[in-house]
Motif scaffolding. Sequence first.
Motif, mmCIF file in Angstrom:
data_model
loop_
_atom_site.group_PDB
_atom_site.id
_atom_site.type_symbol
_atom_site.label_atom_id
_atom_site.label_comp_id
_atom_site.label_asym_id
_atom_site.label_seq_id
_atom_site.Cartn_x
_atom_site.Cartn_y
_atom_site.Cartn_z
ATOM 1 N N TYR A 136 1.044 -1.351 -0.045
ATOM 2 C CA TYR A 136 0.085 0.121 0.004
ATOM 3 C C TYR A 136 1.076 1.458 -0.030
ATOM 4 C CZ TYR A 136 -3.760 -3.402 1.177
ATOM 5 O OH TYR A 136 -4.420 -4.350 1.227
ATOM 6 N N VAL A 137 0.298 2.322 -0.586
ATOM 7 C CA VAL A 137 0.896 3.755 -0.465
ATOM 8 C C VAL A 137 0.073 4.538 0.547
ATOM 9 C CG1 VAL A 137 1.409 5.812 -1.697
ATOM 10 C CG2 VAL A 137 1.854 3.461 -2.865
ATOM 11 N N TYR A 138 0.806 5.419 1.293
ATOM 12 C CA TYR A 138 0.103 6.089 2.186
ATOM 13 C C TYR A 138 0.305 7.564 1.984
ATOM 14 C CZ TYR A 138 -0.277 1.973 4.964
ATOM 15 O OH TYR A 138 -0.360 0.724 5.631
ATOM 16 N N ALA A 139 -0.438 8.613 2.084
ATOM 17 C CA ALA A 139 -0.039 10.108 1.568
ATOM 18 C C ALA A 139 -0.900 10.835 2.482
ATOM 19 C CB ALA A 139 -0.213 10.251 0.294
ATOM 20 N N SER A 140 -0.420 12.079 3.050
ATOM 21 C CA SER A 140 -1.056 13.049 3.763
ATOM 22 C C SER A 140 -1.956 13.759 2.797
ATOM 23 C CB SER A 140 -0.373 13.874 4.752
ATOM 24 O OG SER A 140 0.511 14.702 3.593
ATOM 25 N N HIS A 141 -3.102 14.622 3.431
ATOM 26 C CA HIS A 141 -4.047 15.220 2.747
ATOM 27 C C HIS A 141 -4.508 16.314 3.753
ATOM 28 C CE1 HIS A 141 -7.692 15.754 0.027
ATOM 29 N NE2 HIS A 141 -8.386 15.643 1.419
ATOM 30 N N HIS A 142 -3.888 17.494 3.838
ATOM 31 C CA HIS A 142 -4.312 18.501 4.827
ATOM 32 C C HIS A 142 -4.313 17.826 6.286
ATOM 33 C CE1 HIS A 142 -4.845 21.353 1.764
ATOM 34 N NE2 HIS A 142 -5.677 20.721 1.154
ATOM 35 N N ASN A 143 -5.637 17.631 6.616
ATOM 36 C CA ASN A 143 -5.758 17.007 8.253
ATOM 37 C C ASN A 143 -6.153 15.402 7.952
ATOM 38 O OD1 ASN A 143 -8.342 17.702 7.659
ATOM 39 N ND2 ASN A 143 -8.831 18.025 9.790
ATOM 40 N N ASP A 144 -6.086 14.990 6.894
ATOM 41 C CA ASP A 144 -6.450 13.384 6.619
ATOM 42 C C ASP A 144 -5.272 12.844 6.044
ATOM 43 O OD1 ASP A 144 -9.115 14.562 6.982
ATOM 44 O OD2 ASP A 144 -9.732 14.714 4.988
ATOM 45 N N PHE A 145 -5.594 11.635 5.705
ATOM 46 C CA PHE A 145 -4.495 10.740 4.957
ATOM 47 C C PHE A 145 -5.161 9.667 4.111
ATOM 48 C CE2 PHE A 145 -4.554 8.254 9.081
ATOM 49 C CZ PHE A 145 -4.508 7.018 8.756
ATOM 50 N N VAL A 146 -4.595 8.953 3.065
ATOM 51 C CA VAL A 146 -5.268 8.154 2.129
ATOM 52 C C VAL A 146 -4.463 7.253 2.086
ATOM 53 C CG1 VAL A 146 -6.850 9.797 0.907
ATOM 54 C CG2 VAL A 146 -4.527 9.562 0.297
ATOM 55 N N ILE A 147 -5.052 5.952 1.804
ATOM 56 C CA ILE A 147 -4.425 4.760 1.059
ATOM 57 C C ILE A 147 -4.748 4.220 0.028
ATOM 58 C CG2 ILE A 147 -3.865 2.326 2.041
ATOM 59 C CD1 ILE A 147 -4.710 3.315 5.099
ATOM 60 N N TRP A 148 -3.911 3.691 -0.854
ATOM 61 C CA TRP A 148 -4.015 3.223 -2.122
ATOM 62 C C TRP A 148 -3.531 1.652 -2.141
ATOM 63 C CZ3 TRP A 148 -2.099 8.114 -1.795
ATOM 64 C CH2 TRP A 148 -2.795 9.083 -2.267
ATOM 65 N N ASP A 149 -4.049 0.916 -3.024
ATOM 66 C CA ASP A 149 -3.489 -0.444 -3.145
ATOM 67 C C ASP A 149 -2.342 -0.204 -4.299
ATOM 68 O OD1 ASP A 149 -3.217 -2.718 -5.226
ATOM 69 O OD2 ASP A 149 -3.961 -3.783 -3.630
ATOM 70 N N ILE A 150 -1.032 -0.671 -3.847
ATOM 71 C CA ILE A 150 -0.034 -0.281 -4.846
ATOM 72 C C ILE A 150 -0.250 -0.885 -6.192
ATOM 73 C CG2 ILE A 150 1.464 -2.115 -4.263
ATOM 74 C CD1 ILE A 150 3.770 0.083 -3.985
ATOM 75 N N ASP A 151 -0.941 -1.863 -6.698
ATOM 76 C CA ASP A 151 -0.728 -2.499 -7.733
ATOM 77 C C ASP A 151 -1.808 -1.828 -8.618
ATOM 78 O OD1 ASP A 151 1.553 -4.356 -7.625
ATOM 79 O OD2 ASP A 151 0.129 -5.585 -6.385
ATOM 80 N N THR A 152 -3.251 -1.808 -7.840
ATOM 81 C CA THR A 152 -4.442 -1.282 -8.745
ATOM 82 C C THR A 152 -4.728 0.278 -8.849
ATOM 83 O OG1 THR A 152 -5.774 -1.480 -6.836
ATOM 84 C CG2 THR A 152 -5.479 -3.582 -8.121
ATOM 85 N N CYS A 153 -3.714 0.850 -7.974
ATOM 86 C CA CYS A 153 -4.050 2.379 -7.804
ATOM 87 C C CYS A 153 -5.328 2.897 -7.251
ATOM 88 C CB CYS A 153 -3.680 3.183 -9.075
ATOM 89 S SG CYS A 153 -2.278 2.835 -9.565
#
Length: 140
Positions: free
Chosen positions: A83-100
């Motif tokens: 998985y890939v994690y990234a910040s987003h103002h006061n949130d964060f998101v998670i993506w599946d690394i293969d499917t995006c």
Amino acid sequence: NGTFSYLQPFLKCNMNAFGDHHVSFRIGDMHLSKDGNFLLCKTDHEKVLLMVTKSEETLKTYYGSHSDLYSYSRCCFSKQERYVYASHHNDFVIWDIDTCKMVYRQCNAHQKTLRDLCIDRKHGVIITASFDRTIKIWSP
């Protein structure tokens, strides 16, 4: 003389999809994969790029982590790099690394903007820090 004049760029990478010289985004954070073959780059816009190191190749683009010029853009790989994690103002998101595919969005993770985000590889937890003067540990 104490300077690093012997250091020279190994590769200058054009991150635009079409190779043009106008770049409409900046990189706010970068992380290498455990094996050093991939570079994760969080932009000051809504995307995170997964690139092959020592090349200009972008393998994947993850959308949905909106930032602006004044955001603290952060990104990292999960413990097993699935998985890939990234910040987003006061949130964060998670993506599946293969499917995006975005698999999770933590809304209102903090009361104020996230200042940092990292992964504890030993325990597999996400750690966030914010301008609200708190640190939180999240179990994915």
